[in-house]
Scaffold this motif. Sequence first.
Motif, mmCIF file in Angstrom:
data_model
loop_
_atom_site.group_PDB
_atom_site.id
_atom_site.type_symbol
_atom_site.label_atom_id
_atom_site.label_comp_id
_atom_site.label_asym_id
_atom_site.label_seq_id
_atom_site.Cartn_x
_atom_site.Cartn_y
_atom_site.Cartn_z
ATOM 1 N N SER A 37 0.337 -1.124 0.278
ATOM 2 C CA SER A 37 0.398 -0.040 -0.106
ATOM 3 C C SER A 37 0.782 1.384 -0.241
ATOM 4 O O SER A 37 2.000 1.155 0.590
ATOM 5 C CB SER A 37 -0.784 0.505 1.403
ATOM 6 N N GLY A 38 0.210 2.564 -0.522
ATOM 7 C CA GLY A 38 1.087 3.507 -0.278
ATOM 8 C C GLY A 38 0.981 4.064 1.232
ATOM 9 O O GLY A 38 1.715 4.920 1.434
ATOM 10 N N ALA A 39 0.405 2.937 2.074
ATOM 11 C CA ALA A 39 0.628 3.547 3.783
ATOM 12 C C ALA A 39 1.661 4.279 4.042
ATOM 13 O O ALA A 39 2.417 4.456 4.845
ATOM 14 C CB ALA A 39 -0.545 3.312 4.375
ATOM 15 N N SER A 40 2.850 3.062 3.786
ATOM 16 C CA SER A 40 4.045 2.860 3.560
ATOM 17 C C SER A 40 5.086 4.277 3.608
ATOM 18 O O SER A 40 5.722 5.038 4.921
ATOM 19 C CB SER A 40 4.733 2.082 3.631
ATOM 20 N N ASP A 41 4.347 4.809 2.992
ATOM 21 C CA ASP A 41 4.643 5.881 2.075
ATOM 22 C C ASP A 41 4.578 7.177 2.609
ATOM 23 O O ASP A 41 5.481 8.261 3.360
ATOM 24 C CB ASP A 41 5.219 6.300 1.046
ATOM 25 N N ALA A 42 3.615 7.111 3.142
ATOM 26 C CA ALA A 42 2.627 8.074 4.091
ATOM 27 C C ALA A 42 3.470 7.987 5.533
ATOM 28 O O ALA A 42 3.269 8.610 5.963
ATOM 29 C CB ALA A 42 1.458 7.998 3.861
ATOM 30 N N ASP A 43 3.456 6.688 5.549
ATOM 31 C CA ASP A 43 4.028 6.798 7.162
ATOM 32 C C ASP A 43 5.063 6.410 7.073
ATOM 33 O O ASP A 43 6.122 7.316 8.576
ATOM 34 C CB ASP A 43 4.184 5.035 7.700
ATOM 35 N N GLY A 44 6.454 6.926 6.152
ATOM 36 C CA GLY A 44 7.688 7.259 5.693
ATOM 37 C C GLY A 44 7.582 8.360 6.536
ATOM 38 O O GLY A 44 8.670 9.760 7.223
ATOM 39 N N LEU A 45 6.770 10.027 5.744
ATOM 40 C CA LEU A 45 6.758 10.739 5.441
ATOM 41 C C LEU A 45 6.247 11.439 7.037
ATOM 42 O O LEU A 45 7.104 12.399 7.648
ATOM 43 C CB LEU A 45 6.167 11.535 4.400
ATOM 44 N N LEU A 46 5.491 10.932 7.734
ATOM 45 C CA LEU A 46 4.770 11.427 8.716
ATOM 46 C C LEU A 46 5.448 11.377 10.214
ATOM 47 O O LEU A 46 5.916 12.267 10.984
ATOM 48 C CB LEU A 46 3.265 10.395 8.994
ATOM 49 N N ALA A 47 6.541 9.739 9.900
ATOM 50 C CA ALA A 47 7.935 9.863 10.566
ATOM 51 C C ALA A 47 8.627 10.671 10.951
ATOM 52 O O ALA A 47 9.470 11.420 11.498
ATOM 53 C CB ALA A 47 8.118 8.046 10.021
ATOM 54 N N GLU A 48 9.123 11.408 9.169
ATOM 55 C CA GLU A 48 10.055 12.168 9.263
ATOM 56 C C GLU A 48 9.380 13.519 9.869
ATOM 57 O O GLU A 48 10.202 14.698 10.528
ATOM 58 C CB GLU A 48 10.451 12.329 7.733
#
Length: 183
Positions: A37-48
Motif C-alpha cells: 500500500s501507499g501507506a508506507s510512504d505516508a508513514d515514512g513522511l509522517l515519521a519524518e
Amino acid sequence: MSTTDRTSDPDALARADDAGAPDRAGVPGTPGTPGASGASDADGLLAEQLLRLTRRLHRIQKRHLEPVGITPAQSRLLRTVAAFGEPPRMADLAARLEVVPRAVTSLVDGLETAGRVRRAPDPDNRRVIRIELTDAGRATLRELRSARRAAAEDILAPLTAEQREVLGGLLTALVDPGPEGGC
C-alpha cells in the motif's frame, strides 16, 4: 527536478531520503513491493515530520531553558527526582529515565554543582546514595514550569483549542500504546 525545486517542495526531502535508501523491492510488506500500500510512504513522511517536530521542540525548549541556566536533560532529571515520593537512588533515576547510570552521574554532578540537588546517604544503608532536591532545586522547578508553558505555547500557537485536544489524544495513543503496542 532542480535543487531549488526540491527545497521549496515539502515532500522533496522525503523523496530524496527514499532515493538514497537501499532497494527493498520484492521484499514482502515493504515499499516498492507489488501490492504494497501507499501507506508506507505516508508513514515514512509522517515519521519524518515527527522527527522534525521533535528537533524543533528541543530547540524551542532549550531556548526557554537558557535563562534558567539548565539543559533539557538536567530539567528532565530534576523533574524526575521531584516525582519520586522519597529521594531516589542513582539506579532508580537511570531506570526511570531509561539511560545508563553514567549519564545520570554526569547530570547529577552538574545539578549538584549548581546547588539544585545533593547526594545524601541512605539512612538504612550507608553504601547507598540518594539524590535530594535542595531549596534551589525546588525554585528551579517552579521556573521550569513557566519555561515549559512558554515553550509549549510557542510550538502550539498555530493550533486551535480543538486541534490541541485532538493532538493530545493522538500523542497519548503514541506515547502510551498499551501492552500490545509497547516496545
